[in-house]
Design an enzyme around this catalytic site. Structure first.
Site, PDB file in Angstrom:
ATOM      1  N   GLU A 221      28.352  88.246   7.900  1.00 24.69           N
ATOM      2  CA  GLU A 221      28.478  89.703   8.475  1.00 24.69           C
ATOM      3  C   GLU A 221      27.853  89.374   9.911  1.00 24.69           C
ATOM      4  O   GLU A 221      28.268  89.987  10.902  1.00 24.69           O
ATOM      5  CB  GLU A 221      27.989  90.561   7.736  1.00 24.69           C
TER       6      GLU A 221
ATOM      7  N   GLY B  47      31.423  97.705  10.445  1.00 20.48           N
ATOM      8  CA  GLY B  47      31.910  96.844   9.465  1.00 20.48           C
ATOM      9  C   GLY B  47      32.876  97.820   8.484  1.00 20.48           C
ATOM     10  O   GLY B  47      32.528  98.838   8.293  1.00 20.48           O
TER      11      GLY B  47
ATOM     12  N   HIS C   5      32.351  81.993  -3.052  1.00 24.54           N
ATOM     13  CA  HIS C   5      31.237  81.032  -3.163  1.00 24.54           C
ATOM     14  C   HIS C   5      31.862  80.046  -3.876  1.00 24.54           C
ATOM     15  O   HIS C   5      32.036  80.150  -5.179  1.00 24.54           O
ATOM     16  CB  HIS C   5      29.995  81.513  -3.989  1.00 24.54           C
ATOM     17  N   HIS C   6      31.730  78.728  -3.146  1.00 23.37           N
ATOM     18  CA  HIS C   6      32.333  77.561  -3.681  1.00 23.37           C
ATOM     19  C   HIS C   6      31.488  76.662  -4.467  1.00 23.37           C
ATOM     20  O   HIS C   6      31.810  75.969  -5.446  1.00 23.37           O
ATOM     21  CB  HIS C   6      33.117  76.864  -2.788  1.00 23.37           C
ATOM     22  N   ARG C   7      30.165  76.547  -4.009  1.00 22.82           N
ATOM     23  CA  ARG C   7      29.124  75.774  -4.623  1.00 22.82           C
ATOM     24  C   ARG C   7      27.854  76.234  -4.355  1.00 22.82           C
ATOM     25  O   ARG C   7      27.764  76.789  -3.111  1.00 22.82           O
ATOM     26  CB  ARG C   7      29.426  74.389  -4.242  1.00 22.82           C
TER      27      ARG C   7
ATOM     28  N   HIS D 128      21.056  82.704  -2.483  1.00 25.67           N
ATOM     29  CA  HIS D 128      21.454  83.769  -2.855  1.00 25.67           C
ATOM     30  C   HIS D 128      23.013  84.059  -1.989  1.00 25.67           C
ATOM     31  O   HIS D 128      23.015  83.976  -1.017  1.00 25.67           O
ATOM     32  CB  HIS D 128      20.673  84.904  -2.588  1.00 25.67           C
ATOM     33  N   GLY D 129      23.788  84.592  -2.866  1.00 27.01           N
ATOM     34  CA  GLY D 129      25.129  85.008  -2.514  1.00 27.01           C
ATOM     35  C   GLY D 129      25.184  86.200  -1.358  1.00 27.01           C
ATOM     36  O   GLY D 129      26.039  86.087  -0.597  1.00 27.01           O
TER      37      GLY D 129
END
Length: 151
Positions: A76, A95, A102-104, A67-68
């Site tokens: 974080e 924060g 997200h690359h892959r 999951h992203g």
């Protein structure tokens, strides 16, 4: 290291002392920590590099990939701990901004996040986190900016 408390005089990686205020939580809150629920393990830490792992299993989205949002939690976590080390032992971290590219997809095994500082000021710190899959391929790049205050 896991989410359990660390003794104040325990040595961390490379024999450096561990700061209890940064890497521990009160015992009554230990089982409520998101990092414990997601299986995040901090494997290496110092002022210039924080490393942690997280399993893909248990942190998937409906299509079976990591999951992203789990990437965001790992990023974080690492950046916040690094910022905490920057202001320890008498400081606070909040924060301000988190961005993730997200690359892959990561499909199995562990992902590893490596957090390094981009800027460490008196009020604002920014860290970059590169997350790779178990084959060493870049899956996500994140940047976390935190407001810091010294007490």
């Amino acid at each position: 290291m896991n989410s359990n408390a660390v003794d104040a005089d325990e040595a961390g990686p490379a024999g450096r002392p561990v700061n209890r205020t940064v890497l521990s939580v009160p015992p009554e809150l230990a089982d409520q920590q998101l990092i414990a629920r997601m299986g995040i393990e901090i494997t290496s830490w110092d002022a210039d590099r924080m490393v942690g792992t997280m399993p893909v299993a248990g942190n998937r989205q409906p299509f079976g990939w990591l999951h992203g949002g789990a990437n965001a939690v790992l990023a974080e976590t690492l950046g916040s701990l690094a910022a905490g080390m920057h202001v320890a032992p008498r400081g606070a971290v909040a924060g301000l901004e988190l961005s993730c590219t997200h690359h892959r997809p990561a499909r199995s095994g562990l992902v590893t996040g490596i957090c390094t500082p981009l800027h460490r000021g008196d009020r604002v710190v920014t860290y970059q986190v590169e997350i790779t899959d178990s084959r060493g391929r870049l899956t996500c790049t994140a940047r976390l900016t935190c407001l810091i205050g010294k007490r």
